[in-house]
Write an enzyme that holds these catalytic residues in place. Structure first.
Site: not given
Length: 402
Positions: A296, A300, A309
């Site tokens: 990705r 998100h 993160y």
């Protein structure tokens, strides 16, 4: 004591994976990612450098993919990416309530989507905009969901594409039930009318009970169901190695059906592997799990900040494996396309994005009676009474007051 090799890459047929001992963190990470290319079991037909790799098992499933067909797959991915980027921008401008980017996953979605036949059914989660495009769903219909004006107005039977599912993993149960119905109705076999179902979910969904229940039911009933896991390495903010000791495709062994890993950034590989899996299902051989090993490249959703993160170095590595660029390089090197073709596709993508933007900025609010449309396949007196009561209630307000 199990050996580290059992954790890092247990071979099919070599016995069950180790369960008695605690692996080290390094062994877990090695087993899940193996290398940034997806490990030794990775199926790949087109490398990041645009090199075509022969495959005795999967080449027969892409014999029809000549230069023209590959140009079509390239065009699909470019248009889908451009639409995705435009929708992402429109959300930032307040025109959409939220957007779920698919950046980096175009090959997994276009390749698998183009593998489907008209009579097959697809069950998406909420990121499968590329699959929707390949199934003929108007991209404008997707914008209505994220603008909060409707829940998806396309005819899912006609398109063979079920409405989006927001609840993580729930679509797997829906797909298992649908595929079981195909089996019960005798829609599997060697004839030309055989059907199959494909269900899309992410690596994070594999931690949900619904997914495992779907695995059990599909396996027990030999349902014609392809479980298509887009492993984009991050379940929102948790990496895959926090969710499983083994590569995800190997979980299929525990349920008694085949599992395999394909380069999710290789549109040709995704097309071939999905065609093979769908054929297995249509012939009555039961379900198949495909893990499309991808990444990705964006957040998100537009409410997420991935910089909190994950490291930027990881993102830079995956930029070199871009699914669109490898097809572009292959076409250019093989003489399958010239610069005029690439320029024309880019111009078409810009026009496509402009049309979406114009539609979104001028999207009318749906009439209140639309709330009651397409609820049941047949007229319902109870629903009709509810609609009339609700419209009568609204009529009691002055214009613009409700």
């Amino acid at each position: 004591m199990p050996s580290p090799e059992q954790w890092t890459r247990p071979e099919p047929g070599a016995g069950p994976a180790a369960t008695a001992a605690e692996p080290t963190p390094e062994q877990v990470i090695a087993g899940l990612r193996a290398t940034t290319e997806g490990g030794a079991e990775l199926t790949q037909l087109l490398t990041p450098e645009g090199e075509r790799i022969p495959s005795a098992m999967f080449d027969p499933y892409v014999t029809d993919v000549d230069a023209e067909a590959l140009r079509g797959l390239y065009r699909d991915m470019v248009l889908v990416r451009r639409a995705d980027r435009e929708a992402n921008a429109m959300q930032r401008q307040g025109q959409l309530g939220i957007w779920v980017p698919l950046l980096g996953q175009e090959a997994a979605q276009v390749g698998s989507g183009r593998a489907l036949q008209a009579r097959d059914m697809a069950f998406p989660s909420y990121r499968e905009h590329g699959v929707a495009y390949t199934r003929g769903v108007d991209f404008r219909e997707l914008l209505g969901i994220f603008r909060c004006t409707d829940h998806g107005g396309w005819d899912f039977q006609r398109h063979g594409f079920h409405p989006y599912t927001i609840v993580i993993g729930n679509q797997v149960l829906n797909a298992a039930g649908y595929a079981m119905g195909q089996k019960f109705e005798g829609k599997v076999g060697d004839d030309d009318n055989a059907e199959a179902t494909i269900c899309y979910f992410g690596d994070g969904a594999t931690s949900q009970g619904d997914v495992h229940e779907g695995f059990v039911w599909a396996a027990v009933y030999d349902a014609p169901l392809v479980f298509f896991c887009q492993n984009n390495q991050w379940a929102i903010s948790e990496p895959t190695e926090r969710q499983s000791r083994l590569p995800l495709y190997q979980r299929a062994r525990g349920y008694g059906f085949p599992g395999l890993r394909v380069d999710g950034n290789d549109v040709l590989g995704c097309l071939a592997v999905t065609r093979w899996a769908l054929d297995e299902c249509r012939r009555g051989n039961g379900p198949v799990l495909i893990e499309a090993f991808t990444y990705r490249m964006d957040a998100h959703t537009t409410t997420d900040d991935p910089s909190r993160y994950r490291l930027s170095d990881e993102l830079e590595v995956w930029k070199h494996k871009d699914p669109i660029e490898r097809v572009r390089v292959h076409l250019a090197r093989s003489g399958g396309a010239d610069q005029t073709f690439f320029d024309d596709v880019d111009a078409e993508a810009d026009r496509f994005a402009a049309e979406l933007r114009d539609f979104c900025f001028n999207m009318p609010d749906p009439p209140p009676e639309r709330l009651f449309e397409n609820v049941y396949s047949e007229p319902s007196p109870v629903l009709d009474a509810q609609r009339e009561e609700y419209l009568s209630y609204l009529a009691g307000f002055g214009a613009g007051e409700h």
